[in-house]
Scaffold this motif. Structure first.
Motif, PDB file in Angstrom:
ATOM      1  N   ARG A 123       0.820  -1.222   0.000  1.00  0.00           N
ATOM      2  CA  ARG A 123       0.000   0.000   0.000  1.00  0.00           C
ATOM      3  C   ARG A 123       0.848   1.264   0.000  1.00  0.00           C
ATOM      4  N   ALA A 147      -3.170  -4.467  -4.244  1.00  0.00           N
ATOM      5  CA  ALA A 147      -3.047  -3.560  -3.096  1.00  0.00           C
ATOM      6  C   ALA A 147      -2.114  -2.387  -3.367  1.00  0.00           C
ATOM      7  N   THR A 148      -1.290  -2.489  -4.407  1.00  0.00           N
ATOM      8  CA  THR A 148      -0.365  -1.398  -4.743  1.00  0.00           C
ATOM      9  C   THR A 148      -1.136  -0.301  -5.457  1.00  0.00           C
ATOM     10  N   PRO A 149      -1.021   0.949  -4.978  1.00  0.00           N
ATOM     11  CA  PRO A 149      -1.800   2.030  -5.585  1.00  0.00           C
ATOM     12  C   PRO A 149      -1.328   2.365  -7.010  1.00  0.00           C
TER      13      PRO A 149
END
Length: 175
Positions: free
Chosen positions: A83, A108-110
């Motif tokens: 995140r 989950a990685t923006p």
């Protein structure tokens, strides 16, 4: 026991001399640092994911954090949570057990997120390929922006790959 102690005192401290300073590598690292700051204007946060590798690539990634390469001084740091990451650095052929975890990490990685596959196994599946236990290369599971080949690739090549994908993404229009 006394035999061992006598041998230790006779031999003394045995170590190898420190490596010579490589000015070309130091100049290259400085150039990369300047390019990263010019491209990003800020630090780069990386989440490293071992998807089933032999740990050869992880050793080279860890070498980036030592004082010789000084990754932190270049404005690049590793983070514990996807995140907080800008870039995923994935090593190894993706084992079937890690496929779902890798997809969840990617999700989950923006945005805008970047993915770099490291090592021959991450790029092509390597010796393992696709089998009952392995999904093969990273691109079979999540989209990959850049692949850094080698078994394992040297730390400077990993750094060049990171810089290459960051520069390419900075010049591309936002999704």
């Amino acid at each position: 026991m006394w035999h061992i102690l006598r041998q230790i005192t006779r031999t003394g401290i045995v170590s190898e001399p420190p490596p010579r300073v490589d000015e070309a590598l130091r100049a290259e690292a400085g150039r990369i640092h300047d390019e990263i700051l010019a491209t990003l204007g800020q630090a780069l946060a990386i989440r490293a994911v071992d998807a089933g590798s032999c740990n050869g690539c992880e050793l080279e990634i860890h070498a980036l954090n030592n004082p010789y390469y000084n990754l932190e001084g270049l404005g690049i740091r590793f983070v514990a949570s996807p995140r907080h990451a800008d870039l995923l650095l994935v090593t190894g052929p993706v084992s079937r057990h890690m496929a779902e975890a890798l997809r969840r990490t990617y999700d989950a990685t923006p945005e805008p997120r970047l993915v770099v596959a490291v090592g021959d196994c991450g790029c092509t599946g390597g010796l393992f390929g696709e089998s009952y236990a392995s999904c093969g290369r990273v691109a079979e599971v999540i989209p990959v922006d850049l692949a850094v080949p080698g078994c394992p690739p040297p730390p400077i090549e990993i750094l060049r790959g990171i810089l290459g994908v960051v520069k390419r993404d900075a010049g591309a229009p936002r999704r």
